[in-house]
Design a protein around this motif. Sequence first.
Motif, short mmCIF file in Angstrom:
data_model
loop_
_atom_site.label_atom_id
_atom_site.label_comp_id
_atom_site.label_asym_id
_atom_site.label_seq_id
_atom_site.Cartn_x
_atom_site.Cartn_y
_atom_site.Cartn_z
N THR A 275 0.85 -1.19 0.00
CA THR A 275 0.00 0.00 0.00
C THR A 275 0.88 1.25 0.00
O THR A 275 2.06 1.18 0.39
CB THR A 275 -0.91 0.03 1.24
N ARG B 177 -14.35 1.64 5.03
CA ARG B 177 -15.28 1.59 3.90
C ARG B 177 -15.59 0.17 3.47
O ARG B 177 -16.47 -0.05 2.63
CB ARG B 177 -14.69 2.36 2.70
N LEU B 178 -14.89 -0.80 4.05
CA LEU B 178 -15.05 -2.19 3.64
C LEU B 178 -16.01 -2.97 4.55
O LEU B 178 -16.16 -4.18 4.38
CB LEU B 178 -13.69 -2.89 3.59
N GLU C 255 -16.80 7.37 8.02
CA GLU C 255 -17.67 6.42 7.32
C GLU C 255 -18.92 6.06 8.12
O GLU C 255 -19.64 5.13 7.77
CB GLU C 255 -16.88 5.15 6.98
N LEU D 178 -9.00 3.28 4.22
CA LEU D 178 -9.80 2.36 3.41
C LEU D 178 -10.62 1.39 4.22
O LEU D 178 -11.80 1.12 3.90
CB LEU D 178 -8.87 1.59 2.46
N ARG E 9 -9.08 -7.84 -2.15
CA ARG E 9 -10.06 -6.75 -2.19
C ARG E 9 -9.38 -5.40 -1.97
O ARG E 9 -9.73 -4.40 -2.60
CB ARG E 9 -11.15 -6.97 -1.15
N ILE E 10 -8.43 -5.36 -1.06
CA ILE E 10 -7.71 -4.11 -0.80
C ILE E 10 -6.94 -3.67 -2.04
O ILE E 10 -6.96 -2.48 -2.41
CB ILE E 10 -6.77 -4.29 0.41
N ARG E 11 -6.29 -4.61 -2.72
CA ARG E 11 -5.59 -4.27 -3.96
C ARG E 11 -6.57 -3.71 -4.99
O ARG E 11 -6.28 -2.74 -5.69
CB ARG E 11 -4.87 -5.49 -4.52
N GLU E 12 -7.74 -4.33 -5.07
CA GLU E 12 -8.75 -3.88 -6.03
C GLU E 12 -9.24 -2.48 -5.68
O GLU E 12 -9.41 -1.63 -6.58
CB GLU E 12 -9.92 -4.86 -6.03
N GLU E 13 -9.46 -2.22 -4.41
CA GLU E 13 -9.94 -0.91 -3.99
C GLU E 13 -8.90 0.18 -4.23
O GLU E 13 -9.24 1.31 -4.60
CB GLU E 13 -10.34 -0.94 -2.51
N LEU E 14 -7.64 -0.14 -4.00
CA LEU E 14 -6.57 0.84 -4.20
C LEU E 14 -6.33 1.11 -5.68
O LEU E 14 -5.86 2.18 -6.06
CB LEU E 14 -5.27 0.38 -3.53
N GLY E 15 -6.64 0.13 -6.50
CA GLY E 15 -6.48 0.30 -7.94
C GLY E 15 -5.08 -0.01 -8.41
O GLY E 15 -4.16 -0.25 -7.61
#
Length: 327
Positions: free
Chosen positions: A74, A86-87, A110, A83, A215-221
């Motif tokens: 990250t 938000r999950l 959030e 982040l 999922r964290i990788r996906e959210e960070l882009g």
Amino acid sequence: MQHGGNLHDAKARFPEAPEPWLDLSTGINPNAYPLTLPDPRAFTRLPSPQEVSHTEAVAARAYRISDPARVAATPGSQAPIRLLPRLRARGRVAIVGPTYSEHERSWVREGHEILAVTTLVEALSLTPDVVVVVNPNNPDGRVAHPAELASAAAELHQRGGWLVVDEAFGDLDDEASIAPQDLPGTIALRSFGKAYGLAGVRLGFVVTAPALCARIREELGPWAVSGPALAIGAAALADDAWLAEQKVRLFEAAIALDRLLTGAGFHIVGGTRLFRLARHGAAPDWFVRLAKAGIWVRKFDHDPTILRFGIPQEETWTRLKQSLAAK
């Protein structure tokens, strides 16, 4: 509790202070890792997925994680702090404090309900959905034993909860880390910049279940971490000898700083190898006195009798010693 390193505030408030400022307001290793610049191509192209995976694998080995899929790179530890709230659906979040205020801010932002507690036992007694622990804690350096954390993780997991353990200061205190245990519902946050003295690189890691890492990788882009940061992080995290030497060096420096502060009338109430927390009845006066001498330390609104001192660079010890001795 605000973060340190805000020298712009120091200069604005004390414009008469001598330059250069000695910044002891952060908990960052003053002995930065002796990096060499990576391949220039790291600056001119986007990092590949393979480079990300390589750095994550190096970090996994450094953190004693058997499965690299449990490690997500990250851009610093601040990004996952923002982040994670938000999950999850909105719920009750117990934060063991006083500690780093960004955790509370992020969960409040959030819409989560915050339960302010002072111990892990108190947190669990309130049956929260999430418990946040900073371990070792900032600013007092207190450490929750991994067995205690594991028990809390099991209890939270039974009701679908999370245990979030911020191990930003954990690189120099391996025995405190829960990351290697692979406990369901547990999320450990690691900061690269503090122990390696390279905070500006902006690199961190989340250690948790592979599915949540994905999922964290996906959210960070894509390309969340820069190529230079990945290369620098991989090189430093693979250098076991350097980190081992720093553990000894910083332990000795912390003892020396304790002696210096005690000699000036402070009482040491906590800390880690990267900072010391000291109490003095005249702490507000000491804060101003040091600032006028161009030395910036941390003060705290929740307790005005304490100050936090980072470890000085070798060439600045004399300056600190003289300022503490001045009447």
